[in-house]
Motif scaffolding. Structure first.
Motif, PDB file in Angstrom:
ATOM      1  N   HIS A 163      -6.945 -45.619  61.364  1.00  0.00           N
ATOM      2  CA  HIS A 163      -8.096 -45.688  62.277  1.00  0.00           C
ATOM      3  C   HIS A 163      -9.092 -44.566  61.960  1.00  0.00           C
ATOM      4  O   HIS A 163     -10.302 -44.800  61.873  1.00  0.00           O
ATOM      5  CB  HIS A 163      -7.583 -45.580  63.713  1.00  0.00           C
ATOM      6  CG  HIS A 163      -8.648 -45.499  64.767  1.00  0.00           C
ATOM      7  ND1 HIS A 163      -9.365 -46.606  65.176  1.00  0.00           N
ATOM      8  CD2 HIS A 163      -9.122 -44.457  65.483  1.00  0.00           C
ATOM      9  CE1 HIS A 163     -10.236 -46.238  66.106  1.00  0.00           C
ATOM     10  NE2 HIS A 163     -10.110 -44.942  66.312  1.00  0.00           N
ATOM     11  N   GLU A 164      -8.572 -43.372  61.733  1.00  0.00           N
ATOM     12  CA  GLU A 164      -9.440 -42.231  61.399  1.00  0.00           C
ATOM     13  C   GLU A 164     -10.176 -42.481  60.082  1.00  0.00           C
ATOM     14  O   GLU A 164     -11.388 -42.265  59.972  1.00  0.00           O
ATOM     15  CB  GLU A 164      -8.611 -40.944  61.260  1.00  0.00           C
ATOM     16  CG  GLU A 164      -7.853 -40.516  62.514  1.00  0.00           C
ATOM     17  CD  GLU A 164      -8.796 -40.181  63.649  1.00  0.00           C
ATOM     18  OE1 GLU A 164      -9.833 -39.545  63.386  1.00  0.00           O
ATOM     19  OE2 GLU A 164      -8.515 -40.590  64.805  1.00  0.00           O
ATOM     20  N   LEU A 165      -9.417 -42.930  59.081  1.00  0.00           N
ATOM     21  CA  LEU A 165     -10.017 -43.182  57.762  1.00  0.00           C
ATOM     22  C   LEU A 165     -11.092 -44.262  57.844  1.00  0.00           C
ATOM     23  O   LEU A 165     -12.163 -44.131  57.246  1.00  0.00           O
ATOM     24  CB  LEU A 165      -8.938 -43.612  56.755  1.00  0.00           C
ATOM     25  CG  LEU A 165      -7.887 -42.564  56.375  1.00  0.00           C
ATOM     26  CD1 LEU A 165      -6.808 -43.189  55.488  1.00  0.00           C
ATOM     27  CD2 LEU A 165      -8.541 -41.381  55.668  1.00  0.00           C
ATOM     28  N   LEU A 166     -10.819 -45.298  58.589  1.00  0.00           N
ATOM     29  CA  LEU A 166     -11.767 -46.411  58.693  1.00  0.00           C
ATOM     30  C   LEU A 166     -13.016 -45.997  59.468  1.00  0.00           C
ATOM     31  O   LEU A 166     -14.136 -46.355  59.097  1.00  0.00           O
ATOM     32  CB  LEU A 166     -11.095 -47.607  59.374  1.00  0.00           C
ATOM     33  CG  LEU A 166     -10.127 -48.380  58.476  1.00  0.00           C
ATOM     34  CD1 LEU A 166      -9.206 -49.284  59.299  1.00  0.00           C
ATOM     35  CD2 LEU A 166     -10.907 -49.221  57.464  1.00  0.00           C
ATOM     36  N   ALA A 167     -12.807 -45.232  60.533  1.00  0.00           N
ATOM     37  CA  ALA A 167     -13.944 -44.811  61.354  1.00  0.00           C
ATOM     38  C   ALA A 167     -14.885 -43.913  60.545  1.00  0.00           C
ATOM     39  O   ALA A 167     -16.095 -43.912  60.743  1.00  0.00           O
ATOM     40  CB  ALA A 167     -13.442 -44.102  62.606  1.00  0.00           C
ATOM     41  N   ALA A 168     -14.313 -43.157  59.604  1.00  0.00           N
ATOM     42  CA  ALA A 168     -15.116 -42.235  58.794  1.00  0.00           C
ATOM     43  C   ALA A 168     -15.739 -42.932  57.578  1.00  0.00           C
ATOM     44  O   ALA A 168     -16.563 -42.351  56.882  1.00  0.00           O
ATOM     45  CB  ALA A 168     -14.245 -41.069  58.341  1.00  0.00           C
ATOM     46  N   SER A 169     -15.363 -44.173  57.318  1.00  0.00           N
ATOM     47  CA  SER A 169     -15.858 -44.875  56.135  1.00  0.00           C
ATOM     48  C   SER A 169     -17.161 -45.603  56.440  1.00  0.00           C
ATOM     49  O   SER A 169     -17.577 -45.689  57.592  1.00  0.00           O
ATOM     50  CB  SER A 169     -14.824 -45.895  55.666  1.00  0.00           C
ATOM     51  OG  SER A 169     -14.867 -47.042  56.507  1.00  0.00           O
ATOM     52  N   SER A 170     -17.776 -46.167  55.393  1.00  0.00           N
ATOM     53  CA  SER A 170     -19.000 -46.941  55.604  1.00  0.00           C
ATOM     54  C   SER A 170     -18.691 -48.429  55.780  1.00  0.00           C
ATOM     55  O   SER A 170     -19.591 -49.261  55.814  1.00  0.00           O
ATOM     56  CB  SER A 170     -19.961 -46.729  54.443  1.00  0.00           C
ATOM     57  OG  SER A 170     -19.367 -47.199  53.250  1.00  0.00           O
ATOM     58  N   LEU A 171     -17.418 -48.768  55.899  1.00  0.00           N
ATOM     59  CA  LEU A 171     -17.057 -50.162  56.176  1.00  0.00           C
ATOM     60  C   LEU A 171     -17.529 -50.524  57.582  1.00  0.00           C
ATOM     61  O   LEU A 171     -17.691 -49.650  58.434  1.00  0.00           O
ATOM     62  CB  LEU A 171     -15.537 -50.346  56.097  1.00  0.00           C
ATOM     63  CG  LEU A 171     -14.892 -50.233  54.718  1.00  0.00           C
ATOM     64  CD1 LEU A 171     -13.375 -50.256  54.850  1.00  0.00           C
ATOM     65  CD2 LEU A 171     -15.356 -51.358  53.803  1.00  0.00           C
ATOM     66  N   ASN A 172     -17.702 -51.804  57.832  1.00  0.00           N
ATOM     67  CA  ASN A 172     -18.119 -52.262  59.157  1.00  0.00           C
ATOM     68  C   ASN A 172     -16.892 -52.353  60.057  1.00  0.00           C
ATOM     69  O   ASN A 172     -16.443 -53.436  60.436  1.00  0.00           O
ATOM     70  CB  ASN A 172     -18.819 -53.621  59.016  1.00  0.00           C
ATOM     71  CG  ASN A 172     -19.376 -54.118  60.330  1.00  0.00           C
ATOM     72  OD1 ASN A 172     -19.412 -53.390  61.322  1.00  0.00           O
ATOM     73  ND2 ASN A 172     -19.820 -55.360  60.332  1.00  0.00           N
ATOM     74  N   TYR A 173     -16.358 -51.179  60.407  1.00  0.00           N
ATOM     75  CA  TYR A 173     -15.106 -51.110  61.162  1.00  0.00           C
ATOM     76  C   TYR A 173     -15.388 -51.221  62.654  1.00  0.00           C
ATOM     77  O   TYR A 173     -16.141 -50.421  63.209  1.00  0.00           O
ATOM     78  CB  TYR A 173     -14.393 -49.791  60.850  1.00  0.00           C
ATOM     79  CG  TYR A 173     -13.130 -49.574  61.641  1.00  0.00           C
ATOM     80  CD1 TYR A 173     -12.087 -50.502  61.595  1.00  0.00           C
ATOM     81  CD2 TYR A 173     -12.966 -48.432  62.424  1.00  0.00           C
ATOM     82  CE1 TYR A 173     -10.920 -50.294  62.316  1.00  0.00           C
ATOM     83  CE2 TYR A 173     -11.798 -48.215  63.147  1.00  0.00           C
ATOM     84  CZ  TYR A 173     -10.784 -49.163  63.091  1.00  0.00           C
ATOM     85  OH  TYR A 173      -9.642 -48.957  63.807  1.00  0.00           O
ATOM     86  N   ILE A 174     -14.778 -52.222  63.304  1.00  0.00           N
ATOM     87  CA  ILE A 174     -15.046 -52.425  64.734  1.00  0.00           C
ATOM     88  C   ILE A 174     -13.941 -51.884  65.621  1.00  0.00           C
ATOM     89  O   ILE A 174     -13.986 -52.016  66.833  1.00  0.00           O
ATOM     90  CB  ILE A 174     -15.293 -53.919  65.061  1.00  0.00           C
ATOM     91  CG1 ILE A 174     -14.054 -54.759  64.702  1.00  0.00           C
ATOM     92  CG2 ILE A 174     -16.521 -54.450  64.333  1.00  0.00           C
ATOM     93  CD1 ILE A 174     -14.062 -56.143  65.339  1.00  0.00           C
ATOM     94  N   GLY A 175     -12.913 -51.258  65.021  1.00  0.00           N
ATOM     95  CA  GLY A 175     -11.861 -50.633  65.826  1.00  0.00           C
ATOM     96  C   GLY A 175     -10.602 -51.470  65.909  1.00  0.00           C
ATOM     97  O   GLY A 175     -10.383 -52.383  65.116  1.00  0.00           O
ATOM     98  N   TYR A 176      -9.770 -51.124  66.892  1.00  0.00           N
ATOM     99  CA  TYR A 176      -8.497 -51.823  67.074  1.00  0.00           C
ATOM    100  C   TYR A 176      -8.717 -53.243  67.585  1.00  0.00           C
ATOM    101  O   TYR A 176      -9.616 -53.490  68.390  1.00  0.00           O
ATOM    102  CB  TYR A 176      -7.634 -51.077  68.097  1.00  0.00           C
ATOM    103  CG  TYR A 176      -7.146 -49.727  67.645  1.00  0.00           C
ATOM    104  CD1 TYR A 176      -6.538 -49.559  66.407  1.00  0.00           C
ATOM    105  CD2 TYR A 176      -7.268 -48.610  68.467  1.00  0.00           C
ATOM    106  CE1 TYR A 176      -6.073 -48.317  66.001  1.00  0.00           C
ATOM    107  CE2 TYR A 176      -6.807 -47.366  68.072  1.00  0.00           C
ATOM    108  CZ  TYR A 176      -6.206 -47.217  66.834  1.00  0.00           C
ATOM    109  OH  TYR A 176      -5.750 -45.993  66.441  1.00  0.00           O
TER     110      TYR A 176
END
Lengths: 340, 340
Positions: free
Chosen positions: B198-211
């Motif tokens: 979750h931390e890695l994804l939130a810090a990335s430029s991917l379109n991460y919408i969370g859990y």
């Protein structure tokens, strides 16, 4: 008063609170003369909602000044809501005033509060959540559904022992078939915890049938499926999601034009019978196992019918004396294993 | 010859082997003039099954003397079956003779052999399996579906990067919404790996919408759902199980008596349209991501239509150049993170 079963209801819990719990309680009392209910919550509000209905001693009230929010952190509810409808409903079980309690409140808070108030059964490390799910054969029970994220082999084994006795009592299946949830590929089969639990189960006197996969839950052939809470919860939620998607797609198919609507009309009685059969409300009511008291978790969004089903499960657990049955099984199986 | 896409087919793999692969290949060639197929397996048998059909250069044969059993251990297949139809089909991709390969053979062996023959893309630690699933909105992709039992946060992040690019290419969704599969209870939310991812994804430029939770896969609102292989596999299998149970219950409801059968007759066209919409065969074909080559896994029990769908997925991956797109994304996202 007779020796009826007494159940305390968290009347403020769930998405709908008293709006669902009160009518469910009234209807339940009408249909089952051997149960007494205690509505726990804002007494003035509850009395107002009850209106002119009277069930004498069979319907009582217990005031509680607070409510636990559906998104409230368990630890916060535990520390700051000592007079919540949830906490007081559980207290009544602890004090022996009620034989069981039902809450549609948030699972984390219910679990934390139940554990704090009631304490664990001897030899059980962690509580687990179990529920029945529809299967082609009838129904399958699955646990844990989300109380425990990381489980050791020993925890999974304890779940199996509790689940076996629970299903034996509540579903009246002697020696239920226990399956351990795993994935299919041979060499990478399972993680260390699952492999360890497999060894413990194979060496036990439980009716262990080995590994099962996600689809076996709904196929039948197994009575109790054991998993850690993360996996069990994902399996449960995914299944709910598929069922909703299918129901949505079916409705859309029948709504497309007047011809399909006509066909829907013709098929209506069959579709209704079919929906009744897999109606999730008929499966509402998950049991918190491993505690020194009976606590039933109703779905937060449960309607009246669903909440009544949860009350029915609480009643059945009391009448089948599931608590002492589980306690003695846990003791037996743990002793047996330690002596092996 | 034109610059058509060439796909090698493991013609002996799956529960039905050539009995499904050959008719699927013939039908596919009839419908898609821009694809060449290479049937890999027992050449005499395959030629016999092809009979009088001829597609000139568009249908070729490559003899392989062995077959990998559906229950064969991956390590055994890898060591002992160097001339299996599966291995040779993958070899053809490695040698550049084919642009992609499709096999309905056992997943473990296919994964191990593909990894051994094709090798991993730079910066990717582990391969993952991804497939599309039907949702209320259209479809959702999920990975990993069983290649990896224990995953670190870093592995989950790599899956997200690969899944994002895969879906962007194959489903033509720019910047797909990425969700991380988790369970709902607040304080006990997720295990350490999921929290770390979750931390890695939130810090990335991917379109991460969370859990997201298990039911979100089928609700829509997310394009790519990331999970470890154990959880993903259980979610997939559970969903398949529920869908089968519902279909079974529906058939039974319509079969009960002459009146319900009549209703079924009236509703038949609608029920057929409905079934087509959620037909699992239309979703057959899972991609093995992270390899230096395109490998599509067809369901072992796939029928002709389902196997053709898997060939179509292979073709699409070649045409959208998904391999180099994923490779460059992995490099970009890993560099970016290391520099952060």
């Amino acid at each position: 008063m007779n020796s009826a079963v007494t159940i305390s209801l968290d009347a403020m819990g769930g998405d709908h609170g008293a709006a669902v719990v009160v009518p469910a309680a009234l209807d339940y009392l009408r249909n089952d003369p051997d149960v007494c209910l205690i509505l726990v919550g804002n007494e003035a509000l509850l009395r107002e909602k009850i209106g002119g209905h009277s069930f004498g001693d069979r319907l009582r009230f217990h005031h509680a000044s607070q409510e636990v929010g559906m998104d409230e952190l368990p630890s916060k509810a535990l520390r700051g809501k000592k007079d919540s409808s949830m906490r007081v409903a559980i207290n009544l079980v602890k004090e022996g005033v009620a034989d069981a309690c039902v809450s549609a409140g948030n699972t984390g808070a219910l679990m934390a509060t139940s554990r704090f108030v009631l304490k664990m059964l001897p030899n059980v490390d962690r509580p687990a959540i179990i529920t029945a799910l529809p299967s082609i054969e009838g129904q399958t029970y699955m646990l844990d559904l989300g109380a425990n994220v990381d489980c050791s082999a020993e925890h999974l084994f304890q779940f199996a022992v509790m689940g076996s006795e629970q299903v034996s009592a509540v579903a009246d299946i002697s020696n239920p078939r226990i399956g351990l949830l795993n994935i299919g590929q041979e060499e990478i089969k399972g993680n260390e915890q699952v492999k360890g639990a497999h060894e413990l189960l194979a060496a036990s006197s439980l009716n262990y049938i080995g590994y099962v996969e996600g689809d076996d839950v709904f196929k039948g052939g197994v009575d109790v499926v054991v998993a850690d809470g993360f996996v069990g919860n994902v399996a449960l939620k995914s299944s709910e999601g598929v069922a909703k998607m299918i129901s949505h797609a079916m409705k859309e198919s029948f709504r497309r034009n007047w011809l399909t609507k006509l066909a829907g009309l013709a098929a209506m009685p069959v579709l209704k019978a079919f929906r009744r059969r897999i109606d999730p409300r008929r499966y509402n009511g998950a049991s918190l196992l491993g505690l020194r008291g009976i606590v039933i978790k109703s779905h937060g969004g449960a309607d009246q019918l669903a909440f009544e089903n949860a009350i029915g499960i609480a009643r059945k657990e009391v009448l089948t004396d599931v608590l002492s049955r589980i306690a003695s099984q846990v003791e037996k199986h743990l002793e047996k294993r330690e002596g092996a």
